[in-house]
Write an enzyme that holds these catalytic residues in place. Structure first.
Site, PDB file in Angstrom:
ATOM      1  N   ARG A  23       5.299  -6.703   5.244  1.00 15.57           N
ATOM      2  CA  ARG A  23       5.264  -5.242   5.330  1.00 15.57           C
ATOM      3  C   ARG A  23       3.857  -4.705   5.151  1.00 15.57           C
ATOM      4  NH1 ARG A  23       9.035  -1.543   1.804  1.00 15.57           N
ATOM      5  NH2 ARG A  23       8.269  -2.823   0.087  1.00 15.57           N
ATOM      6  N   LYS A  57      15.499   1.139   4.088  1.00 10.50           N
ATOM      7  CA  LYS A  57      15.823   2.531   3.770  1.00 10.50           C
ATOM      8  C   LYS A  57      14.759   3.475   4.300  1.00 10.50           C
ATOM      9  CE  LYS A  57      15.778   1.836  -0.692  1.00 10.50           C
ATOM     10  NZ  LYS A  57      15.462   0.401  -0.712  1.00 10.50           N
ATOM     11  N   ARG A 106      12.479  -7.123  -8.534  1.00 13.29           N
ATOM     12  CA  ARG A 106      13.056  -5.865  -8.033  1.00 13.29           C
ATOM     13  C   ARG A 106      14.479  -6.077  -7.543  1.00 13.29           C
ATOM     14  NH1 ARG A 106       8.680  -4.484  -3.801  1.00 13.29           N
ATOM     15  NH2 ARG A 106      10.069  -2.799  -3.167  1.00 13.29           N
ATOM     16  N   ARG A 129       1.556  -3.378  -0.294  1.00 15.54           N
ATOM     17  CA  ARG A 129       1.916  -2.793  -1.583  1.00 15.54           C
ATOM     18  C   ARG A 129       1.771  -3.788  -2.730  1.00 15.54           C
ATOM     19  NH1 ARG A 129       7.503   0.384  -0.614  1.00 15.54           N
ATOM     20  NH2 ARG A 129       7.900  -0.568  -2.634  1.00 15.54           N
ATOM     21  N   ARG A 165      18.937   5.962  -8.224  1.00 16.37           N
ATOM     22  CA  ARG A 165      18.838   4.519  -8.376  1.00 16.37           C
ATOM     23  C   ARG A 165      19.549   4.026  -9.611  1.00 16.37           C
ATOM     24  NH1 ARG A 165      13.979   3.460  -5.410  1.00 16.37           N
ATOM     25  NH2 ARG A 165      13.592   1.234  -5.344  1.00 16.37           N
TER      26      ARG A 165
HETATM   27  P1  AP5 Z   1      11.409  -0.625   4.481  1.00 17.36           P
HETATM   28  O1  AP5 Z   1      11.962   0.393   5.409  1.00 17.36           O
HETATM   29  O2  AP5 Z   1      10.046  -0.410   3.932  1.00 17.36           O
HETATM   30  O3  AP5 Z   1      12.463  -0.932   3.312  1.00 17.36           O
HETATM   31  P2  AP5 Z   1      12.888  -0.076   2.047  1.00 17.36           P
HETATM   32  O4  AP5 Z   1      14.351  -0.260   1.895  1.00 17.36           O
HETATM   33  O5  AP5 Z   1      12.361   1.309   2.119  1.00 17.36           O
HETATM   34  O6  AP5 Z   1      12.153  -0.947   0.933  1.00 17.36           O
HETATM   35  P3  AP5 Z   1      11.290  -0.483  -0.322  1.00 17.36           P
HETATM   36  O7  AP5 Z   1      10.557  -1.706  -0.797  1.00 17.36           O
HETATM   37  O8  AP5 Z   1      10.500   0.724  -0.026  1.00 17.36           O
HETATM   38  O9  AP5 Z   1      12.400  -0.179  -1.304  1.00 17.36           O
HETATM   39  P4  AP5 Z   1      12.275  -0.021  -2.772  1.00 17.36           P
HETATM   40  O10 AP5 Z   1      13.560   0.640  -2.991  1.00 17.36           O
HETATM   41  O11 AP5 Z   1      12.073  -1.242  -3.556  1.00 17.36           O
HETATM   42  O12 AP5 Z   1      10.885   0.750  -2.976  1.00 17.36           O
HETATM   43  P5  AP5 Z   1      10.554   2.262  -3.329  1.00 17.36           P
HETATM   44  O13 AP5 Z   1       9.314   2.636  -2.666  1.00 17.36           O
HETATM   45  O14 AP5 Z   1      11.761   3.098  -3.134  1.00 17.36           O
HETATM   46  O15 AP5 Z   1      11.481  -2.040   5.229  1.00 17.36           O
HETATM   47  C1  AP5 Z   1      10.974  -3.222   4.611  1.00 17.36           C
HETATM   48  C2  AP5 Z   1      10.216  -4.081   5.643  1.00 17.36           C
HETATM   49  O16 AP5 Z   1      11.131  -4.576   6.608  1.00 17.36           O
HETATM   50  C3  AP5 Z   1       9.160  -3.302   6.436  1.00 17.36           C
HETATM   51  O17 AP5 Z   1       8.075  -4.141   6.698  1.00 17.36           O
HETATM   52  C4  AP5 Z   1       9.887  -2.903   7.712  1.00 17.36           C
HETATM   53  O18 AP5 Z   1       8.975  -2.722   8.776  1.00 17.36           O
HETATM   54  C5  AP5 Z   1      10.801  -4.099   7.925  1.00 17.36           C
HETATM   55  N1  AP5 Z   1      12.072  -3.721   8.560  1.00 17.36           N
HETATM   56  C6  AP5 Z   1      12.788  -2.569   8.383  1.00 17.36           C
HETATM   57  N2  AP5 Z   1      13.908  -2.586   9.123  1.00 17.36           N
HETATM   58  C7  AP5 Z   1      13.937  -3.794   9.746  1.00 17.36           C
HETATM   59  C8  AP5 Z   1      14.866  -4.422  10.635  1.00 17.36           C
HETATM   60  N3  AP5 Z   1      16.009  -3.828  11.000  1.00 17.36           N
HETATM   61  N4  AP5 Z   1      14.578  -5.669  11.073  1.00 17.36           N
HETATM   62  C9  AP5 Z   1      13.416  -6.315  10.696  1.00 17.36           C
HETATM   63  N5  AP5 Z   1      12.497  -5.754   9.871  1.00 17.36           N
HETATM   64  C10 AP5 Z   1      12.755  -4.514   9.387  1.00 17.36           C
HETATM   65  O19 AP5 Z   1      10.288   2.135  -4.899  1.00 17.36           O
HETATM   66  C11 AP5 Z   1       9.201   1.423  -5.400  1.00 17.36           C
HETATM   67  C12 AP5 Z   1       9.232   1.462  -6.919  1.00 17.36           C
HETATM   68  O20 AP5 Z   1       9.113   2.826  -7.368  1.00 17.36           O
HETATM   69  C13 AP5 Z   1      10.493   0.953  -7.587  1.00 17.36           C
HETATM   70  O21 AP5 Z   1      10.481  -0.446  -7.736  1.00 17.36           O
HETATM   71  C14 AP5 Z   1      10.466   1.717  -8.904  1.00 17.36           C
HETATM   72  O22 AP5 Z   1       9.586   1.132  -9.800  1.00 17.36           O
HETATM   73  C15 AP5 Z   1       9.913   3.056  -8.503  1.00 17.36           C
HETATM   74  N6  AP5 Z   1      10.970   4.036  -8.174  1.00 17.36           N
HETATM   75  C16 AP5 Z   1      11.164   4.642  -6.967  1.00 17.36           C
HETATM   76  N7  AP5 Z   1      12.224   5.477  -7.016  1.00 17.36           N
HETATM   77  C17 AP5 Z   1      12.714   5.391  -8.284  1.00 17.36           C
HETATM   78  C18 AP5 Z   1      13.823   5.983  -8.942  1.00 17.36           C
HETATM   79  N8  AP5 Z   1      14.651   6.851  -8.310  1.00 17.36           N
HETATM   80  N9  AP5 Z   1      14.037   5.673 -10.243  1.00 17.36           N
HETATM   81  C19 AP5 Z   1      13.229   4.815 -10.879  1.00 17.36           C
HETATM   82  N10 AP5 Z   1      12.173   4.198 -10.324  1.00 17.36           N
HETATM   83  C20 AP5 Z   1      11.920   4.487  -9.024  1.00 17.36           C
HETATM   84 MG    MG Z   2      10.889   2.370   1.029  1.00 17.83          MG
END
Ligand code: AP5
Ligand code: MG
Length: 214
Positions: A127, A13, A171, A160, A88
C-alpha cells in the site's frame, strides 16, 4: 444516506469509501486520515494518537468520539456521509447512536467488507497512501501513473508507519477483539450488509452500488 464501513485493517474500507463518497456526493470521514493529518501537522491530538497508532493499538475512545460527533453535525453532512474506521468499539457505536438519536437520525447501512487475514498482510506491504487527499494505492493491484505521486492531487505518497508486517498482525488481533463485535451490534439493528472484499476493487464497488441503490 448514512453509511458505516466495517472490516479488518486493509479490507479496502478506505478505497471503497472514497468511491462511494464520489458517486453519491457525500463526505468521506476517515478517523485514520484525520489522525494522520494531525500527525503531519504536529498537533497535540496527532502526538497523542501517534503513540497508539505506531503500536497497532486503538486510540482511546475519548480522543475520537467527540471529534466524529462534531464532524457529522457539520452542514455538509446533512445529506449523509460515509464513516470509515469509526466506530471501532462498542462504546464508540453507542456514543454515535446516542448523538444520532438526539438529532432523530439513524445509520442506514453498515457495510462489512470481508477479507480473510491471510490476504491482508500482502495488501498492506504494497500500500501507498496520500496524506494530502487520503487516496490509497497498491504498487501491484492499484498502481499510480507516476511512481510515488498521487494521481488525484500530485502529492508525494508514503508507506504508512503502521504497515510493517508485525504491526499489521497486531492490528488484526485488535480488530478481532475490539471491532469485530460491531458486526453483531449492527446485525441486531438490521442495517448490516456483508460485502465480499476479496474481489477486484471495481467488482466490490459494483456490489456496493447494488446494495445502496443508484
Ligand atoms: P485500504 O482501502 O487502504 O484498506 P482499509 O480497510 O482502509 O485499511 P486501513 O489500514 O486504512 O484500515 P485501518 O482500519 O487499520 O486503518 P485506519 O486508517 O482506519 O486498502 C488496503 C490496501 O489494499 C491498499 O493498498 C489498496 O490499494 C488495496 N486494495 C483495496 N481494495 C483492494 C481489492 N479489492 N483488491 C486488491 N487490493 C485492494 O486507522 C489507523 C489507526 O488509527 C488505527 O490502527 C488506530 O490506531 C487509529 N484509529 C483510527 N480510527 C480509530 C477509532 N475509531 N478508534 C480508535 N482508534 C482509531
Ligand atoms: Mg483506511
Amino acid at each position: 444516506m448514512k453509511i458505516i464501513m466495517l472490516g479488518a485493517p486493509g479490507a479496502g474500507k478506505g478505497t471503497q469509501a472514497k468511491m462511494i463518497a464520489d458517486k453519491y456526493g457525500i463526505p468521506h470521514i476517515s478517523t485514520g486520515d484525520i489522525f494522520r493529518a494531525n500527525i503531519k501537522e504536529g498537533t497535540e491530538l496527532g502526538q497523542k494518537a501517534k503513540t497508539y497508532m505506531d503500536q497497532g493499538l486503538l486510540v482511546p475512545d475519548e480522543l475520537v468520539v467527540d471529534l466524529v460527533v462534531d464532524r457529522v453535525g457539520k452542514e455538509d453532512c446533512a445529506n449523509g456521509y460515509v464513516l470509515d474506521g469509526f466506530p471501532r468499539t462498542i462504546p464508540q457505536a453507542e456514543s454515535l447512536d446516542a448523538a444520532l438519536d438526539k438529532l432523530g437520525e439513524k445509520i442506514d447501512f453498515a457495510l462489512n467488507v470481508e477479507v480473510p487475514d491471510e490476504n491482508i498482510v500482502n495488501r498492506m506491504s504494497g500500500r501507498r497512501a496520500c496524506v494530502s487527499c487520503g487516496a490509497t494505492y497498491h504498487i501491484v493491484h492499484i498502481p499510480t501513473k507516476v511512481e510515488g505521486i498521487c494521481d488525484r492531487c500530485g502529492s508525494e505518497l508514503i508507506l504508512r508507519d503502521d504497515d510493517k508486517p508485525e504491526t499489521v498482525q497486531k492490528r488484526l488481533g485488535v480488530y478481532h477483539e475490539q471491532t469485530q463485535p460491531l458486526i453483531d451490534y449492527y446485525k441486531a439493528k438490521e442495517v448490516l450488509v456483508e460485502v465480499d472484499g476479496t474481489k477486484d476493487m471495481q467488482d466490490v464497488f459494483t456490489d456496493i452500488v447494488n446494495i445502496l441503490g443508484a
